[in-house]
Design a protein around this motif. Structure first.
Motif, PDB file in Angstrom:
ATOM      1  N   ILE A 151     -28.187  38.178   3.894  1.00  0.00           N
ATOM      2  CA  ILE A 151     -28.721  38.285   1.959  1.00  0.00           C
ATOM      3  C   ILE A 151     -30.353  38.865   2.017  1.00  0.00           C
ATOM      4  N   PHE A 152     -30.382  40.329   2.018  1.00  0.00           N
ATOM      5  CA  PHE A 152     -31.527  40.673   1.875  1.00  0.00           C
ATOM      6  C   PHE A 152     -31.253  40.752  -0.187  1.00  0.00           C
ATOM      7  N   GLY A 153     -31.960  40.916  -0.775  1.00  0.00           N
ATOM      8  CA  GLY A 153     -32.428  41.016  -1.788  1.00  0.00           C
ATOM      9  C   GLY A 153     -31.550  42.173  -2.523  1.00  0.00           C
ATOM     10  N   ILE A 154     -31.198  43.115  -1.971  1.00  0.00           N
ATOM     11  CA  ILE A 154     -30.534  43.993  -2.554  1.00  0.00           C
ATOM     12  C   ILE A 154     -28.620  44.071  -2.571  1.00  0.00           C
ATOM     13  N   ASP A 155     -28.767  42.496  -1.301  1.00  0.00           N
ATOM     14  CA  ASP A 155     -27.415  42.122  -1.508  1.00  0.00           C
ATOM     15  C   ASP A 155     -26.374  41.433  -2.681  1.00  0.00           C
ATOM     16  N   VAL A 156     -27.364  40.803  -3.297  1.00  0.00           N
ATOM     17  CA  VAL A 156     -27.556  39.458  -4.160  1.00  0.00           C
ATOM     18  C   VAL A 156     -25.986  40.668  -5.234  1.00  0.00           C
ATOM     19  N   ARG A 157     -24.866  39.524  -5.630  1.00  0.00           N
ATOM     20  CA  ARG A 157     -24.097  39.231  -6.459  1.00  0.00           C
ATOM     21  C   ARG A 157     -23.464  37.944  -6.964  1.00  0.00           C
ATOM     22  N   LEU A 158     -23.378  38.319  -8.232  1.00  0.00           N
ATOM     23  CA  LEU A 158     -23.497  37.348  -8.769  1.00  0.00           C
ATOM     24  C   LEU A 158     -22.415  36.949 -10.114  1.00  0.00           C
ATOM     25  N   PRO A 159     -21.366  36.090 -10.529  1.00  0.00           N
ATOM     26  CA  PRO A 159     -20.286  36.042 -11.072  1.00  0.00           C
ATOM     27  C   PRO A 159     -20.831  36.630 -12.811  1.00  0.00           C
ATOM     28  N   GLY A 160     -20.476  38.162 -13.195  1.00  0.00           N
ATOM     29  CA  GLY A 160     -20.540  38.672 -14.023  1.00  0.00           C
ATOM     30  C   GLY A 160     -22.308  39.813 -14.117  1.00  0.00           C
ATOM     31  N   MET A 161     -22.116  39.415 -13.417  1.00  0.00           N
ATOM     32  CA  MET A 161     -23.788  40.646 -12.850  1.00  0.00           C
ATOM     33  C   MET A 161     -23.262  42.093 -13.906  1.00  0.00           C
ATOM     34  N   VAL A 162     -24.736  42.728 -14.067  1.00  0.00           N
ATOM     35  CA  VAL A 162     -24.942  43.460 -14.924  1.00  0.00           C
ATOM     36  C   VAL A 162     -26.506  43.728 -13.814  1.00  0.00           C
ATOM     37  N   TYR A 163     -26.059  45.437 -13.945  1.00  0.00           N
ATOM     38  CA  TYR A 163     -26.940  46.435 -13.240  1.00  0.00           C
ATOM     39  C   TYR A 163     -28.175  46.877 -13.874  1.00  0.00           C
ATOM     40  N   ALA A 164     -29.867  46.790 -13.277  1.00  0.00           N
ATOM     41  CA  ALA A 164     -30.654  47.545 -14.275  1.00  0.00           C
ATOM     42  C   ALA A 164     -31.201  48.908 -13.964  1.00  0.00           C
ATOM     43  N   THR A 165     -32.389  49.760 -14.586  1.00  0.00           N
ATOM     44  CA  THR A 165     -32.775  50.347 -14.140  1.00  0.00           C
ATOM     45  C   THR A 165     -34.011  50.707 -14.772  1.00  0.00           C
ATOM     46  N   ILE A 166     -35.416  51.262 -14.702  1.00  0.00           N
ATOM     47  CA  ILE A 166     -35.595  51.232 -15.558  1.00  0.00           C
ATOM     48  C   ILE A 166     -36.597  53.300 -15.901  1.00  0.00           C
ATOM     49  N   THR A 167     -36.617  53.693 -16.874  1.00  0.00           N
ATOM     50  CA  THR A 167     -36.607  54.772 -16.987  1.00  0.00           C
ATOM     51  C   THR A 167     -38.852  54.627 -17.307  1.00  0.00           C
ATOM     52  N   ARG A 168     -39.437  55.558 -16.012  1.00  0.00           N
ATOM     53  CA  ARG A 168     -40.959  55.663 -15.959  1.00  0.00           C
ATOM     54  C   ARG A 168     -41.508  56.321 -16.818  1.00  0.00           C
ATOM     55  N   PRO A 169     -42.789  56.219 -16.354  1.00  0.00           N
ATOM     56  CA  PRO A 169     -43.664  57.287 -17.234  1.00  0.00           C
ATOM     57  C   PRO A 169     -43.929  58.297 -16.737  1.00  0.00           C
ATOM     58  N   THR A 170     -44.320  59.490 -16.885  1.00  0.00           N
ATOM     59  CA  THR A 170     -44.456  60.708 -16.635  1.00  0.00           C
ATOM     60  C   THR A 170     -46.221  60.992 -15.833  1.00  0.00           C
ATOM     61  N   ALA A 171     -47.049  60.104 -16.140  1.00  0.00           N
ATOM     62  CA  ALA A 171     -47.756  59.529 -15.443  1.00  0.00           C
ATOM     63  C   ALA A 171     -48.076  57.841 -14.820  1.00  0.00           C
ATOM     64  N   TYR A 172     -48.631  57.830 -14.108  1.00  0.00           N
ATOM     65  CA  TYR A 172     -48.783  56.283 -13.894  1.00  0.00           C
ATOM     66  C   TYR A 172     -49.346  55.471 -14.793  1.00  0.00           C
ATOM     67  N   GLY A 173     -49.038  54.601 -15.356  1.00  0.00           N
ATOM     68  CA  GLY A 173     -49.331  53.583 -16.447  1.00  0.00           C
ATOM     69  C   GLY A 173     -49.026  53.766 -17.316  1.00  0.00           C
TER      70      GLY A 173
ATOM     71  N   SER B 254     -22.846  49.819 -13.117  1.00  0.00           N
ATOM     72  CA  SER B 254     -24.036  50.206 -11.633  1.00  0.00           C
ATOM     73  C   SER B 254     -24.909  50.764 -11.441  1.00  0.00           C
ATOM     74  N   THR B 255     -25.320  50.169  -9.716  1.00  0.00           N
ATOM     75  CA  THR B 255     -26.929  50.667 -10.004  1.00  0.00           C
ATOM     76  C   THR B 255     -26.971  52.403  -9.861  1.00  0.00           C
ATOM     77  N   TRP B 256     -25.254  53.107 -10.000  1.00  0.00           N
ATOM     78  CA  TRP B 256     -26.196  54.147  -9.389  1.00  0.00           C
ATOM     79  C   TRP B 256     -25.335  55.303 -11.507  1.00  0.00           C
ATOM     80  N   GLU B 257     -24.830  54.385 -12.010  1.00  0.00           N
ATOM     81  CA  GLU B 257     -24.362  54.543 -13.308  1.00  0.00           C
ATOM     82  C   GLU B 257     -25.928  54.242 -14.291  1.00  0.00           C
ATOM     83  N   VAL B 258     -26.756  53.353 -14.138  1.00  0.00           N
ATOM     84  CA  VAL B 258     -27.679  53.553 -14.364  1.00  0.00           C
ATOM     85  C   VAL B 258     -29.004  54.133 -13.955  1.00  0.00           C
ATOM     86  N   PHE B 259     -28.861  54.692 -12.900  1.00  0.00           N
ATOM     87  CA  PHE B 259     -29.939  55.376 -12.340  1.00  0.00           C
ATOM     88  C   PHE B 259     -29.821  56.559 -12.726  1.00  0.00           C
TER      89      PHE B 259
END
Length: 707
Positions: free
Chosen positions: A210-232, A265-270
């Protein structure tokens, strides 16, 4: 291990272990149908400390309090306990510890896991063995002196009677924990120093790890972040209308580092994150460029720096001396670029946060999350998964903090995943540095004077409230001490901070400064036409470990043999983390094309727990260091990092890799580090070999950009 079982195990195993306690199953709790947790025992568990437990069914479980990221501690650390415990290695169960309060530091970095864990873990095993023997003495009504432990049993020398550790567990749990117990003589080791199969290999081969990316929990949702165009940069405003009505997207909201997108899903949020329109608050960081920073650093090379370390009167020697050699070197920012992208799963319920993270520092993550969410550390649980590479990147808490923020907002279990581009453009980096060296070599050998001025970014200054004194400058590591007899030298430094967050990197400053020092010493050797190996050897103390390693590497590489035209050998030495390492590189250079032919590595790391682990660490270190030296570079323009993935931040491929030959010095001296030791000498050995093959000095990395 099944993933369902993993969830149960990480929910039941944690910190807060009490030394010498006897913990019945009723306290630990029991889930119906669950039988693989070692505490599932009707009589109880013998716990002579936080790293070990034995239940009355005879199951021996060893807690692994460091993070396994490919370096092999999942095997080497339990081996140390099992050696002193006298137990069948194949029968033990290894349990990854959560962030705890009783393990000491759980940070995995600085080549400390085995180096600092060796003595405590030996004592843990020896203490348990002594208590089991004492328990057997009571039950068999014999003196402890006539009893011995072997393969999970305590046996009487007088009668041949034996009791299993399971039979002794309850009685042993009643005994006081001895404060000082004798340890085995290294000549009696049965596991340490022997060839032992890695315990993490089968689950990885069969897809059960089990790597971090393999973890599954009941009722889990997926997330990612829209990040800045420049650092910070920070969010000024955002418009999520582009994803409104998308049934796969649950929510879009601002967090501290950008705009979070949560969905099915991860792909959908990406895909959704790419469509979110965000206006960013501009800051001075948008003016930052690595090119301008390096130009400023070159100017500061000609200005006086703070004296970091000085011996003798190098100024007088240089003023009166002839044949002064001068050279300027440069190394870039680097990304860690581990194969597993940053990720973390978190759940926030009733004021408590539970996390599943591929982290190198679970205790720091627990502390940082508690502060970010405004809760007590006791209300944060961090379960550590396998790591798909770390290299220092996962010592930082940023990805875990984001997951915790999103989990609190959603009220659901959330898996946050960064894209490769996220980490390359918005992560943390090994700092840059420029270096000016001046020196004089003696006509018959030796260095008469050595002056080294360093300009670079300080990791320590970045987090310090006060200005550092020159003798505290961390970027001089790898230059302040060396095994060579040099009477007159001076190391000076100038700090030049940047908006990019500098952070620990495999060998950190030892991944860059020894490249400079060992390359320059090679230049000094050639300036007086002395063989670079002989030049180094004759400055080392006869009979020293450093000299022995240098000689071993040269011998095994066949130093001095005739090589084809366009082929050359280079040698370099590194001392650090209580270990000694020398490397000889053989390369060919034809029409400015470099072919890596062979690397010979010699290492003295004291007592060797696992020869296979040391060998694989050296091999991995060479490939890692070659990737950085040959190709690695992070640049920034208008505040934005320009690299994004392995296409413009490439690594050494299989077909480019050299043959690697590792030779390990056998002794019973203090245990040294291994994980970072193979990095230090590699870039210099490479650059020195290129010079030997082509006559060209490689003073600026990456090499392929500066041939």
């Amino acid at each position: 291990m099944k993933r369902r079982d993993f969830i149960k195990i990480v929910s039941l195993t944690g910190g807060g272990l009490v030394l010498g306690s006897f913990i019945p199953m009723s306290v630990l709790g029991k889930e119906e149908g669950f039988t693989s947790f070692p505490g599932d025992d009707p009589k109880g568990i013998f716990k002579p400390g936080p790293f070990l437990q034995i239940d009355s069914n005879g199951k021996v479980s060893i807690m692994m309090a460091r993070s396994e990221m490919g370096q092999g501690v999942y095997t080497t650390l339990p081996t140390i306990v099992a050696e002193e415990l006298e137990v069948d290695w194949e029968s033990i169960e290894i349990i990854q510890a959560d962030a705890g309060f009783d393990y000491g530091s759980q940070a995995t970095g600085g080549s400390t896991s085995v180096r600092l864990g060796y003595e405590p873990l030996r004592k843990a095993g020896a203490t348990a063995r002594a208590m089991l023997i004492s328990a057997a003495a009571i039950m068999l009504k014999e003196k402890p002196e006539v009893l011995y432990a072997e393969m999970g049993f305590v046996i009487s020398k007088a009668t041949g009677k034996k009791l299993s550790y399971g039979e002794l567990a309850v009685e042993a749990g009643k005994l006081p924990v001895p404060s000082d117990v004798p340890l085995k003589d290294p000549k009696d080791f049965k596991l340490i120093g022997k060839k032992i199969p890695r315990r993490d290999t089968p689950p990885k081969l069969f897809g059960e790890a089990i790597f971090g990316i393999d973890v599954r929990l009941p009722g889990m949702v997926y997330a990612t972040i829209t990040r800045p165009t420049a650092y910070g940069l920070k969010v000024k405003s955002f418009d999520s209308l582009s994803v409104k009505g998308n049934s796969h997207i649950h929510d879009v909201f601002e967090i501290s580092t950008g705009v979070a997108v949560v969905g099915k899903s991860t792909w959908e949020v990406f895909k959704a994150a790419e469509k979110i329109k965000v206006e960013w608050k501009e800051t001075d960081t948008v003016k930052f460029s690595t090119k301008a920073t390096v130009e400023e650093a070159y100017k500061k090379l000609n200005e006086p720096g703070g004296v970091i370390k000085e011996q003798g009167d190098v100024d007088s020697v240089l003023k009166s001396g002839k044949n002064i050699v001068e050279a300027v070197y440069e190394v870039p920012f680097l990304s860690h670029a581990p194969f597993e992208p940053m990720n973390c799963t978190a759940e926030y319920q009733n004021g408590k946060c539970e996390m599943w993270a591929p982290t190198q520092n679970p205790q720091r993550l627990r502390k940082d999350v508690a502060e970010r969410l405004g809760i007590d550390q006791n209300d944060v649980t961090v379960h550590v998964t396998f790591l798909g590479g770390g290299f220092g990147r996962r010592l930082v808490s940023d990805f875990g903090l984001e997951a915790a923020e999103i989990a609190k907002k959603t009220g659901k279990p959330v898996k946050l995943t960064w894209t490769r581009e996220d980490d390359m453009k918005h992560g943390v980096y090994r700092p840059f540095g420029v270096y000016k060296c001046r020196g004089i070599a003696g006509e018959s050998g030796g260095i008469k004077a050595f002056e080294h001025h360093i300009v670079g970014q300080s990791i320590r200054q970045q987090w310090s409230k006060d200005s550092l004194k020159p003798d505290q400058y961390d970027f001089a590591e790898g230059s302040k001490s060396f095994p060579y007899n040099i009477s007159d030298f001076k190391i000076t430094g100038t700090i030049l901070q940047t908006p990019l967050i500098a952070s620990a990197f495999r060998a950190v400053y030892h991944s860059q400064v020894p490249f400079v020092v060992e390359s320059f010493f090679d230049e000094l050797a050639h300036s007086v036409k002395i063989d670079p190996f002989v030049f180094r050897r004759d400055m080392m103390q006869p009979g020293s470990r450093a000299r022995a390693v240098l000689e071993l590497a040269a011998e095994k590489a066949g130093w001095g043999k005739t090589l084809p035209s366009g082929t050359g050998m280079g040698i370099a030495f590194f001392e650090g983390y209580d270990s000694y390492c020398a490397e000889v590189a053989t390369v060919s250079v034809v029409n400015n094309r470099i072919k890596l032919l062979k690397f010979v590595v010699a290492i003295d790391c004291g007592i060797v727990i696992s020869p296979d682990a040391v060998k694989s660490q050296m091999e991995g270190a060479v490939i890692f260091a070659l990737s950085a030296a040959m190709k690695g570079q992070i640049t920034s323009k208008n505040g934005a990092v320009e690299q994004s993935n392995y296409d413009d931040y490439p690594i050494i491929t299989f077909d480019e890799s050299p043959e690697i030959e590792v030779h390990i010095v056998e002794n019973t001296l203090k245990v040294g580090g291994v994980g970072e030791v193979g990095i230090g000498a590699c870039p210099a050995a490479l650059s020195n070999a290129i010079f030997a093959a082509s006559g060209k000095r490689m003073r600026t990395l990456p090499i392929l950009n500066n041939l």
